[in-house]
Design an enzyme around this catalytic site. Sequence first.
Site, PDB file in Angstrom:
ATOM      1  CD  GLU A 184      -1.479  -2.204   1.807  1.00  0.00           C
ATOM      2  OE1 GLU A 184      -2.623  -3.155   1.682  1.00  0.00           O
ATOM      3  OE2 GLU A 184      -0.844  -2.496   2.143  1.00  0.00           O
ATOM      4  CG  PHE A 197      -9.824  -9.393  11.171  1.00  0.00           C
ATOM      5  CD1 PHE A 197      -8.659 -10.021  11.790  1.00  0.00           C
ATOM      6  CD2 PHE A 197     -10.274  -9.351  10.039  1.00  0.00           C
ATOM      7  CE1 PHE A 197      -7.748 -10.388  11.064  1.00  0.00           C
ATOM      8  CE2 PHE A 197      -9.104  -9.813   9.018  1.00  0.00           C
ATOM      9  CZ  PHE A 197      -8.215 -10.336   9.397  1.00  0.00           C
ATOM     10  CD  GLN A 198      -7.553  -7.252   7.587  1.00  0.00           C
ATOM     11  OE1 GLN A 198      -8.326  -6.800   6.793  1.00  0.00           O
ATOM     12  NE2 GLN A 198      -6.370  -7.694   7.269  1.00  0.00           N
ATOM     13  CE  LYS A 221     -17.346  -6.221   3.352  1.00  0.00           C
ATOM     14  NZ  LYS A 221     -16.841  -7.711   3.690  1.00  0.00           N
ATOM     15  CG  MET A 258      23.248  11.633   2.411  1.00  0.00           C
ATOM     16  SD  MET A 258      24.359  12.549   1.501  1.00  0.00           S
ATOM     17  CE  MET A 258      23.138  13.003   0.027  1.00  0.00           C
TER      18      MET A 258
END
Length: 586
Positions: free
Chosen positions: A53, A115-116, A165, A484
């Site tokens: 993502e 959940f999630q 949802k 760097m």
Amino acid sequence: MTINYMSGAEAVIQALVENGVEVIFGYPGGAVLPLYDALFENNQIKHILVRHEQAAVHAAEGYARSTGKVGCVLVTSGPGATNAITGLTDALMDSIPIICLSGQVPTHLIGTDAFQEADTTGISRPCTKHNYLVKDANMLCDIIHKSFEIASNGRPGPVLIDLPKDIQLSKVKYKNKIFNTKDHKQIKSSDLDMDVINKVAKLLLQSERPIIYGGGGVVNSGPHASKLLTELVNILDCPVTLTLMGLGSVPNTNKNFLGMLGMHGTYEANLAMHHCDLMLNVGARFDDRVTGRLNAFAPNSKKVHIDIDKSSINKVVSVDYAIVGDCKEVLFALVEEVKKLHNQNIKKPKTKWWSQINKWRAKDSLGFKQLGSNIKPQQAIKSLYEKTKNMDTYITTEVGQHQMWAAQYFGFSKPNHWMTSGGLGTMGYGLPSSVGVQIAHPKSLVIDISGEASFLMNMQELSTIVQYKLPIKIFILNNEWMGMVRQWQELNHGSRYSESYTASLPDFVKLAESFNITGLRVDNINNLEATIDEMVNIKGPVIADIRVEKEENCFPMIPSGAAHNDMILSSEDNNKDTSNEGLALV
């Protein structure tokens, strides 16, 4: 009369279409399956399946930065949304317009540790320009439409819309976008304070040592802003320097262009900034990597700041004149005023100023010696530029030494062809960003200039590149260090190289082959140009492993917290004080 209702998910997709979305970058999950089902039935939006993502947002950034359009992202709840946070913060720092749709658990489960579940709006609040949690399905269409206005108007930035949802599954009546000219009103030329414009124009014409300093705001304002900035520079015969994010807004071939300024800017750009008597900032935010030590930044100059974001004015550097507005509108008014005054013969000659600048230029601060067979990273970038400068080439980068070398040695003649992570400095940005750029410009040459350490951050996107047959060229400057980090450890920490060596690199050629990508490798300067030719001419994606000098440092460099006239020009440069050099001429 029958009213046609649709699901919330279908309404979201239709709203995206109405707002001009053609491509969305995403990764499915349980909380966004209704949206993916609606996408399945839609043939107007192309979905690009990324492998992470964070990469989805970076790809959308590349798409947005190279097109001037709003980038669009779709992620699921919980880890999907939290994985997107780095990309959203990157977009916020660099003013990139992004719409991020995130799934959420049903509204009745919010706050139950379902959940999630994650507090996505809470987490993303400091990382976005604005965010929404949609709890009323009837507000869905209005929120989507409003989000595009917020993302693209004023100072652009990312907007996140959290979609439970059950909202996606609800039945809603679709609402078309209403264009309200009162909302997010752009400041036009007619709204500007012409008295201030007149004063600034006179200052530009009458100053003896002016400099114009352009930033990413010029690029965000569109190609016309870049043309106007170049016109202003030419009319005034004034030196111009650009920030990392502003590269390309004045052609690198323009005789008045001094190169990039700041920590790894050129000697002439930084000293011209330090000794100017007038500094005009167009669309830049006085970033610390540009200003150096604030109390020594352009200490004897009058300062003018043009910015679309009023909150940026006097935020970091106090200025004498401020003009709030879109860069193209302000530049148009300023160019017209300068032309008008220019005809009155009030322009002071800049002969002594240019004489001094040319002496600073003669230092050749970007000069280097390509000795022996080992490839200097600077030469690798110069050769890449020479081989591709006549093509429609888009460059993305990761973050580190290779990024600075790319900014120094690859010339950009127009805006929107340079995509890099400026404000946040996000390693792993370049590869997914190149995906978005190549999707937007399928017939153009897209090159990700990378370091081997940054490349490892998001190399899973090689799978995305293969799936969509994207002919991206990945040009890895491989020095086997976090370059760097190693450089700073050498200069500031007694060469104590704590955890900056990459001891277990993959064989990049074999890695490429495992994805059915062409892999090339070169470690001898005599074969460099032939390898670049081969990379460019191959029709599909390529990983080019460019084995460069392992402990080359990136110069010039202003040490952190130092002033512009306190530059290190090379590893052997012990006399950093250049403050009085050549001042007799000015």
